[in-house]
Scaffold this motif. Sequence first.
Motif, PDB file in Angstrom:
ATOM      1  N   VAL A  19       0.873  -1.275   0.025  1.00 26.82           N
ATOM      2  CA  VAL A  19      -0.066   0.077  -0.139  1.00 26.82           C
ATOM      3  C   VAL A  19       0.858   1.155   0.124  1.00 26.82           C
ATOM      4  O   VAL A  19       1.875   1.281   0.768  1.00 26.82           O
ATOM      5  N   HIS A  20       0.669   1.902  -0.840  1.00 24.16           N
ATOM      6  CA  HIS A  20       1.177   3.421  -0.999  1.00 24.16           C
ATOM      7  C   HIS A  20       0.429   4.468  -0.088  1.00 24.16           C
ATOM      8  O   HIS A  20      -0.553   4.974  -0.619  1.00 24.16           O
ATOM      9  N   ALA A  21       0.924   4.571   1.021  1.00 24.60           N
ATOM     10  CA  ALA A  21       0.150   5.625   2.081  1.00 24.60           C
ATOM     11  C   ALA A  21      -0.110   6.938   1.599  1.00 24.60           C
ATOM     12  O   ALA A  21      -1.063   7.468   1.646  1.00 24.60           O
ATOM     13  N   PRO A  22       0.729   7.667   0.827  1.00 26.44           N
ATOM     14  CA  PRO A  22       0.782   8.973   0.460  1.00 26.44           C
ATOM     15  C   PRO A  22      -0.370   8.979  -0.472  1.00 26.44           C
ATOM     16  O   PRO A  22      -1.238   9.925  -0.871  1.00 26.44           O
ATOM     17  N   GLN A  23      -0.582   8.018  -1.446  1.00 25.03           N
ATOM     18  CA  GLN A  23      -1.462   8.160  -2.771  1.00 25.03           C
ATOM     19  C   GLN A  23      -2.901   7.796  -1.991  1.00 25.03           C
ATOM     20  O   GLN A  23      -3.809   7.850  -2.734  1.00 25.03           O
ATOM     21  N   TRP A  24      -3.252   7.863  -0.598  1.00 25.83           N
ATOM     22  CA  TRP A  24      -4.625   7.632  -0.293  1.00 25.83           C
ATOM     23  C   TRP A  24      -5.255   9.035  -0.685  1.00 25.83           C
ATOM     24  O   TRP A  24      -6.618   8.831  -0.989  1.00 25.83           O
ATOM     25  N   PRO A  37      13.575   0.332  -3.064  1.00 32.56           N
ATOM     26  CA  PRO A  37      13.761   0.913  -4.238  1.00 32.56           C
ATOM     27  C   PRO A  37      12.361   0.825  -5.113  1.00 32.56           C
ATOM     28  O   PRO A  37      11.624  -0.142  -5.018  1.00 32.56           O
ATOM     29  N   ARG A  38      12.002   1.968  -5.441  1.00 30.80           N
ATOM     30  CA  ARG A  38      10.429   2.004  -5.799  1.00 30.80           C
ATOM     31  C   ARG A  38      10.272   0.899  -6.882  1.00 30.80           C
ATOM     32  O   ARG A  38       9.471   0.170  -6.856  1.00 30.80           O
ATOM     33  N   PHE A  39      11.033   0.959  -8.132  1.00 29.51           N
ATOM     34  CA  PHE A  39      11.128  -0.026  -8.828  1.00 29.51           C
ATOM     35  C   PHE A  39      12.370   0.043  -9.657  1.00 29.51           C
ATOM     36  O   PHE A  39      12.905   1.113  -9.594  1.00 29.51           O
ATOM     37  N   SER A  45       9.434  -3.888  -3.353  1.00 28.68           N
ATOM     38  CA  SER A  45       9.549  -3.119  -4.538  1.00 28.68           C
ATOM     39  C   SER A  45       8.452  -3.507  -5.527  1.00 28.68           C
ATOM     40  O   SER A  45       7.738  -4.355  -4.978  1.00 28.68           O
ATOM     41  N   HIS A  46       8.470  -2.933  -6.738  1.00 27.91           N
ATOM     42  CA  HIS A  46       7.375  -3.359  -7.663  1.00 27.91           C
ATOM     43  C   HIS A  46       8.334  -4.405  -8.667  1.00 27.91           C
ATOM     44  O   HIS A  46       9.469  -3.974  -9.169  1.00 27.91           O
ATOM     45  N   CYS A  47       7.825  -5.418  -9.010  1.00 25.99           N
ATOM     46  CA  CYS A  47       8.561  -6.461  -9.622  1.00 25.99           C
ATOM     47  C   CYS A  47       7.558  -6.940 -11.102  1.00 25.99           C
ATOM     48  O   CYS A  47       6.627  -7.439 -10.805  1.00 25.99           O
ATOM     49  N   SER A  48       8.035  -6.629 -12.227  1.00 25.93           N
ATOM     50  CA  SER A  48       7.569  -7.287 -13.486  1.00 25.93           C
ATOM     51  C   SER A  48       5.991  -6.768 -13.567  1.00 25.93           C
ATOM     52  O   SER A  48       5.069  -7.873 -13.515  1.00 25.93           O
ATOM     53  N   GLU A  49       5.730  -5.727 -13.235  1.00 23.07           N
ATOM     54  CA  GLU A  49       4.209  -5.131 -13.014  1.00 23.07           C
ATOM     55  C   GLU A  49       3.763  -5.037 -14.477  1.00 23.07           C
ATOM     56  O   GLU A  49       2.705  -5.536 -14.735  1.00 23.07           O
ATOM     57  N   SER A  50       4.295  -4.227 -15.400  1.00 23.25           N
ATOM     58  CA  SER A  50       3.569  -3.818 -16.579  1.00 23.25           C
ATOM     59  C   SER A  50       4.419  -4.124 -17.709  1.00 23.25           C
ATOM     60  O   SER A  50       5.450  -4.383 -17.548  1.00 23.25           O
ATOM     61  N   THR A  86      -3.628  -4.074  -1.459  1.00 26.88           N
ATOM     62  CA  THR A  86      -4.587  -3.140  -2.174  1.00 26.88           C
ATOM     63  C   THR A  86      -3.919  -2.375  -3.262  1.00 26.88           C
ATOM     64  O   THR A  86      -4.426  -1.736  -4.174  1.00 26.88           O
ATOM     65  N   ASP A  87      -2.632  -2.010  -3.057  1.00 27.83           N
ATOM     66  CA  ASP A  87      -1.928  -1.208  -3.882  1.00 27.83           C
ATOM     67  C   ASP A  87      -2.528   0.248  -3.972  1.00 27.83           C
ATOM     68  O   ASP A  87      -2.606   0.845  -5.155  1.00 27.83           O
ATOM     69  N   ILE A  88      -3.072   0.701  -2.995  1.00 26.49           N
ATOM     70  CA  ILE A  88      -3.684   1.890  -3.153  1.00 26.49           C
ATOM     71  C   ILE A  88      -2.466   3.109  -3.664  1.00 26.49           C
ATOM     72  O   ILE A  88      -1.334   2.633  -3.279  1.00 26.49           O
TER      73      ILE A  88
HETATM   74  N1  GUN Z   1       5.415   1.302 -10.291  1.00 29.42           N
HETATM   75  C1  GUN Z   1       6.323   2.472  -9.794  1.00 29.42           C
HETATM   76  N2  GUN Z   1       5.677   3.065  -8.942  1.00 29.42           N
HETATM   77  C2  GUN Z   1       4.331   2.600  -8.679  1.00 29.42           C
HETATM   78  C3  GUN Z   1       3.252   2.955  -8.103  1.00 29.42           C
HETATM   79  O1  GUN Z   1       3.080   4.021  -7.185  1.00 29.42           O
HETATM   80  N3  GUN Z   1       2.197   2.233  -8.226  1.00 29.42           N
HETATM   81  C4  GUN Z   1       2.325   1.194  -9.080  1.00 29.42           C
HETATM   82  N4  GUN Z   1       1.138   0.534  -9.145  1.00 29.42           N
HETATM   83  N5  GUN Z   1       3.294   0.811  -9.708  1.00 29.42           N
HETATM   84  C5  GUN Z   1       4.238   1.452  -9.449  1.00 29.42           C
END
Ligand code: GUN
Length: 455
Positions: A79-84, A213-215, A240-245, A328-330
């Motif tokens: 969960v990204h707290a600031p992104q709430w 590390p953010r990603f 971290s975010h891994c192989s997301e998109s 949740t990945d808010i």
């Molecule tokens: N990849 C890098 N930063 C982010 C983020 O804040 N949210 C999501 N879903 N993917 C990310």
Amino acid sequence: MRKYTQVFQGTAFSSKSPKEVQILKEYLFCVNANGMIEKVVSPEDADYQPLLDAFQGEENFLRLAEGQYFLPGFVELHVHAPQWAQAGTALDIPLYDWLNTYTFPLESKFSDLDFAKNVYQDVVSTLLANGTTTALYFATVHKEASLLLAEICAQKGQRGLVGKVVMDDPEQNPDYYRDADTQTALADTEEFILAVNKLAKRVKQGVYPVVTPRFIPSCSDDALKGLGELAAKYDTYVQSHCSESDWEHDYVKKRFDKNDAFALHHFGLLRDKSVMAHCNFLNENDADLFVETGTAVCHCPISNAYFANSVIPIAHLHSKGVEIGLGTDISGGFSPSLFDNVRQAVIVSRMLEDGVNTALPAEERGVANSRITINEAFYLATAGGGESLSLPIGRLAENYAWDVQIIDTSVSSAKLPIYHAKEDLHDVFQKIMYLVRSENIREVWVQGEKVHSRY
Ligand code: GUN
Ligand code: FE
């Protein structure tokens, strides 16, 4: 017998295994001064009645009323707290644009501690009110505000694992929102780890620093290497975010000629205490590496529908022995509720199995053996999360923390359709998982302390 600090009586649901939910009908849960469940007593046990006689009517005895049930508190793994502050907005644009036009400008505002305090107090309270007793948070690049988030978790009684985000690469990150340089990013991370470890000494339920590390695209090689070294030096969690998109996965392939998993491993970032969000494009070798290193996957089924255009094959990864929890990945996901994510996890798994393109012949649709049941999704949100973090949480069993949500199926504003006092408890469990709203979450306890009460 008097050694127990608190005794709770009622019916509870807890995962026995990914596929099996245990029903503990009218059990006693004896909790000690550390907030741990020391003894679980069934009505058939010889000490049940003597325990009841000793505790019934005392201040430290709680018996659930009719229609109320214990569930383990949820374990939120991403969960990204600031992104709430932007939850529910801007979900119709691609990840890269979303980050640059919405998310980075928002996160940059967390240099302002007053703003950070408002948002962080709200997000921690909101997650608690939704039954989340442990949360693994991304904060922002700001060391002070990240520490403030850990302090707010400590104050509000939530078990918080908090990361100061690292984004040091000036080519990849905007000047208005990044670490000043690699050395500063690493020095701030080390100071953050030490400060949270110091705070943790006086926090009963635990707060933990997380190397974050953010990603890969946001970090230089030197930062990734330095973060791997810090994680080893202080034996911390890593996220971290891994192989997301597609674009992120392709970027990493071009830069390292490797998938994310092997690139992260190269820098020492896949450890037993690592949790990687999304993981939509894990291949068989990547998944084997996760098993070997004890790295856990955080499944974010709502977010993945928006930003990853993807359904991760949870059933397959489970069968390979990968540890998996739920997030949740808010605000990539709009909902602060893991109940909503449990439901989405089941629904998307069925769509993956059955296929959605009805123009194809039935035998060419979908991916076989992809469905997960509601029991498995519940496991991801509870015991699976606990195992991913290697903490004794997510189950109502001896030597686990007393982290619970008290579900009230009979509140007038959100009454569940239960019409027979003797309704089959498997059915009650399923109704709870599919229909509960935050109005039904009457109380939330973490490590033996009541931290939220709705009525
Ligand atoms: N990849 C890098 N930063 C982010 C983020 O804040 N949210 C999501 N879903 N993917 C990310
Ligand atoms: Fe995320």
